[in-house]
Design a protein around this motif. Structure first.
Motif, PDB file in Angstrom:
ATOM      1  N   PRO A 218       0.816  -1.222   0.000  1.00  0.00           N
ATOM      2  CA  PRO A 218       0.000   0.000   0.000  1.00  0.00           C
ATOM      3  C   PRO A 218       0.845   1.266   0.000  1.00  0.00           C
ATOM      4  N   GLY A 219       2.121   1.141   0.418  1.00  0.00           N
ATOM      5  CA  GLY A 219       2.985   2.316   0.472  1.00  0.00           C
ATOM      6  C   GLY A 219       3.590   2.670  -0.876  1.00  0.00           C
ATOM      7  N   ARG A 220       3.579   1.723  -1.793  1.00  0.00           N
ATOM      8  CA  ARG A 220       4.195   1.954  -3.094  1.00  0.00           C
ATOM      9  C   ARG A 220       3.392   2.955  -3.922  1.00  0.00           C
ATOM     10  N   GLY A 221       4.104   3.857  -4.536  1.00  0.00           N
ATOM     11  CA  GLY A 221       3.437   4.791  -5.451  1.00  0.00           C
ATOM     12  C   GLY A 221       2.650   5.868  -4.730  1.00  0.00           C
ATOM     13  N   ALA A 222       2.694   5.830  -3.399  1.00  0.00           N
ATOM     14  CA  ALA A 222       1.952   6.851  -2.660  1.00  0.00           C
ATOM     15  C   ALA A 222       2.771   8.143  -2.647  1.00  0.00           C
ATOM     16  N   ALA A 223       2.070   9.244  -2.576  1.00  0.00           N
ATOM     17  CA  ALA A 223       2.761  10.535  -2.512  1.00  0.00           C
ATOM     18  C   ALA A 223       3.577  10.587  -1.230  1.00  0.00           C
TER      19      ALA A 223
ATOM     20  N   THR B 244       5.063  11.697   2.214  1.00  0.00           N
ATOM     21  CA  THR B 244       4.269  12.259   3.310  1.00  0.00           C
ATOM     22  C   THR B 244       5.016  13.397   3.990  1.00  0.00           C
TER      23      THR B 244
ATOM     24  N   HIS C 241       4.276  16.817   7.068  1.00  0.00           N
ATOM     25  CA  HIS C 241       3.781  16.471   8.399  1.00  0.00           C
ATOM     26  C   HIS C 241       2.376  16.977   8.677  1.00  0.00           C
ATOM     27  N   ARG C 242       1.680  17.355   7.639  1.00  0.00           N
ATOM     28  CA  ARG C 242       0.323  17.790   7.926  1.00  0.00           C
ATOM     29  C   ARG C 242      -0.470  16.550   8.329  1.00  0.00           C
TER      30      ARG C 242
ATOM     31  N   ALA D 263      -3.494  14.201   8.875  1.00  0.00           N
ATOM     32  CA  ALA D 263      -4.811  14.036   8.281  1.00  0.00           C
ATOM     33  C   ALA D 263      -5.853  14.153   9.382  1.00  0.00           C
TER      34      ALA D 263
END
Lengths: 388, 317
Positions: free
Chosen positions: A297-302, A304, A307-308, A310
């Motif tokens: 799930p971490g692959r290809g994610a923008a 982070t 530190h904003r 969510a």
């Protein structure tokens, strides 16, 4: 040697050009699905394809969205999807071990009396389908027969789910060892060939051997068995000749092996072993397909950064993190196992991601093929775009 | 309680297609029986993944070894069992050795139809009937057998039936009939069908039940659905996941965990959970036996604690 590149292209080409495709791998890795998906792709590409499965639980039927397949090739209707009607044809069948064995006996017996002697033998009737290796041997026998049939451009063979998926390569030898009467006859013939249980004993050693055999297995059993062996007398050469041809067929450049694996470490360990064995035996190896790879799930994610945080309720946030971490762990374990395959076997595997739905119908099979084969993808895009 | 009924039998045989996690279910079942104070033997047949290793005990190649107090394991190898059988029926050591060293014996054994399966099942029967030397009470309260993963779970169990028909007289046929009697006795033997929440596995589990009834005249005593994705998000939380996805909400939940990625993971979890529910429903409707569900474990390697957790789930089923 660097890992073999572009296995997709190799596989695609094989589906266009080769004549026999053997799909092997251990049980439960999606072998049947892979075989069916590749077969339907080749058929859509314009070839006349037969896919043959050995599995008695008729998984292929499920893969094709049918309830039942028979021992005879049966045409599968490929039209009706968003594609135009296919240029080739797909046929499917399930191997019937008993009838293949019977046909083999018919082929090799010199006369009707000899044929009857075998087919009526109690031992043969009950256990021919269960003879050690007979599934595998009959699969090879059937493959020989089907590959010689000009009706098929391509025969895709889904192999038996043995613990060691390559057993089928040795099955002909094993069965022939068993049927090779020369050794067993030496042991049995003097006592059984002449009369029934008269047991005229020629030597003391012989008497002892029979007494021991009686204790261990029982004379009645040996009697049946020896009748069975004697009935096969004279057929040995024919069997041997077929086995030699099977060996030649499997090594032929027009044949190819596809190894199917699951991404779990243990399953890939087995795949590595299979790969080594295939290479040792100089079988024309094509590609490794690793099914149901879990995405990271971490692959290809923008990234982070920033530190904003969510804005998510804390209870939900912690569940989301837990879910993310779980899937990340799984993906990492699988990635490591797959990497070992690349290092040790020098093969770049074709990775098939886990699908949203289980693959069990023609639509799913087409999607499966599109996922791994560039040409299938292109063809499907053309159709979607309405181009010819 | 699923275990109350199942563990009232001494012999518990697990069947299921390859890749459904039978070894893990077997080890967990053995732990659950042990937790009930039973003396347990876990039997594997030439398995690559040794139960002993899972349970942290010594390797049990061919011999019964204690993995934990009250739980022993044995990995049966057909050739060794056959040799043992020969020694048993030919008590004169010199003669037995002659048989065992004969190339004909080796060759015959390696190819003779069904003989391996029959020997293994015969050995299991011997274990089932074993009595303690002094007290004469049964040596094991529960014997869990992880049957070999043939494509067709029934093939292994059908061997005694075929053998008893093919060989009406003599020691082989006699033993085959005794094994068959044991397998068919619901007071002594329980068959457990293991599946995972996937189309093929569920179809096969149901087919196994039908064939076992038709051909072997045996009904499964229980079923285990392994690797289930269980409910994690409540209905409002699921709705929130979808809303956040639709909104393309951004930001991070903690370092390294971006919200969009976590939402993707959550949607996958929800989907797998729904599939689990679908297949569990199909199994429940199709199977006559009680069904236990075990969770999918996200682990690098399985440890004893993980198996204990699964054992607790079986106990609670």
């Amino acid at each position: 040697m660097p890992p073999r590149r572009r296995p997709e292209a190799t596989l695609e080409r094989a589906l266009r050009e080769r004549h026999v495709l053997v799909v092997c791998g251990s049980g439960g890795v999606g072998k049947t699905t892979t075989a069916a998906a590749l077969a339907q792709h080749a058929a859509r590409g314009g070839r006349n394809v037969l896919v043959c499965t050995i599995d008695p639980s008729r998984r292929l039927a499920t893969s094709l969205g049918l309830n039942r397949l028979s021992g005879k090739p049966r045409a599968i209707d490929l039209s009706g999807r968003r594609t135009k009607s296919p240029r080739g044809a797909l046929w499917a069948m399930v191997l019937d071990v008993k009838s293949t064995f019977d046909a083999l006996v018919e082929r090799h017996t010199p006369d009707a009396a000899a044929r009857k002697r075998i087919l009526d033998n109690r031992f043969y009737r009950h256990v021919s389908a269960a003879l050690a290796g007979s599934h595998e041997y009959m699969a090879m026998e059937k493959l020989l027969e089907l590959s010689a049939d000009p009706q098929w451009d391509l025969v895709v063979l889904d192999t038996p789910p043995t613990r060691h998926a390559l057993d089928f390569l040795e099955a002909p030898d094993r069965l022939m060892d068993f049927l090779d009467t020369s050794v067993l006859r030496w042991f049995l013939k003097p006592y059984f060939a002449a009369g029934r249980l008269t047991l005229k004993v020629a030597t003391r050693t012989g008497a002892l051997a029979v007494r021991l055999a009686d204790r261990i297995l029982g004379l009645e059993f040996l009697q049946d068995l020896s009748e069975f062996f004697l009935a096969f007398e004279g057929m040995y050469d024919g069997f041997k000749e077929r086995a030699t041809r099977v060996h030649a067929l499997l090594r032929d450049p027009a044949s190819g092996f596809v190894l199917v694996a699951a991404p779990a470490p243990l399953a890939l360990e087995e795949a590595l072993y299979f790969h080594r064995r295939l290479t040792e035996k100089e079988m024309p190896f094509l590609a490794v397909v690793v099914n149901r790879v879990h995405p990271d799930p971490g692959r290809g994610a923008a990234a982070t950064r920033g530190h904003r945080r969510a804005r998510v309720p804390p209870a939900l946030a912690s569940k989301l993190v837990e879910t993310f971490r779980e899937q990340q762990t799984l993906a990492r374990v699988e990635r490591r196992a797959v990497a070992r395959l690349e290092v040790d076997a020098k093969e770049t595997p074709i990775l098939v991601p886990e699908f949203e739905q289980d693959v069990h119908d023609l639509k799913g099979l087409a999607l499966f093929a599109e996922t791994i084969l560039p040409a299938a993808r292109a063809a499907s895009n053309r159709v979607r775009a309405g181009a010819p | 309680m699923l275990l109350d009924d199942l563990l009232s039998r001494r012999l518990v045989v697990l069947t299921g297609k390859g890749g459904v996690g039978k070894s893990v279910v077997g080890a967990s079942l053995a732990l659950a029986a042990r937790a009930r104070g039973k003396r347990v033997l876990l039997v594997e047949v030439g398995a690559p993944l040794e139960a002993a290793r899972l349970l942290g005990g010594p390797p049990s190649k061919g011999r019964v070894k204690e993995a934990l107090p009250g739980l022993s394991t044995v990995n049966l190898d057909p050739a060794t069992v056959m040799d043992e059988y020969v020694r048993h029926v030919v008590p004169v050591d010199l003669l037995a050795r002659r048989v065992l060293s004969s190339p004909i014996y080796r060759r015959f054994f390696s190819a003779a139809p069904g003989l391996r399966e029959l020997m293994i099942l015969g050995k299991i029967m011997v274990l089932e009937e074993a009595r303690a030397r002094l007290s004469r009470r049964p040596a094991w309260d529960v014997i869990v057998v992880d049957a070999p993963a043939t494509g067709h779970g029934l093939a292994f169990l059908k061997v005694p039936l075929v053998a008893s028909r093919a060989i009406p007289v003599g020691p082989v046929g006699h033993n085959a009939r005794r094994v068959l009697k044991l397998l068919r006795d619901p007071g002594r033997t329980g068959l457990v069908v293991v599946a995972v929440p996937e189309e093929m596995a569920v179809v096969e589990a149901l087919e196994f039940q039908r064939l076992a009834a038709d051909e072997l005249e045996v009904e499964p005593a229980a079923a285990v659905l392994n690797a289930c994705h269980e409910r994690r998000f409540s209905d409002p939380e699921e709705a929130e996941v979808l809303r956040l996805t639709a909104e393309e909400a951004r930001g991070s939940l903690e370092p390294g965990v971006a919200l969009p990625a976590a939402l993707r993971a959550a949607r996958r979890q929800i989907r797998r959970r729904r599939l689990t529910r679908l297949y569990r429903g199909r199994l429940k409707r199709g199977l006559a036996a009680p069904l236990a569900s075990l969770p999918f474990l996200f682990r690098e390697t399985l440890e004893r604690e993980d198996l204990e957790l699964l054992a607790e789930r079986l106990e609670a089923a």
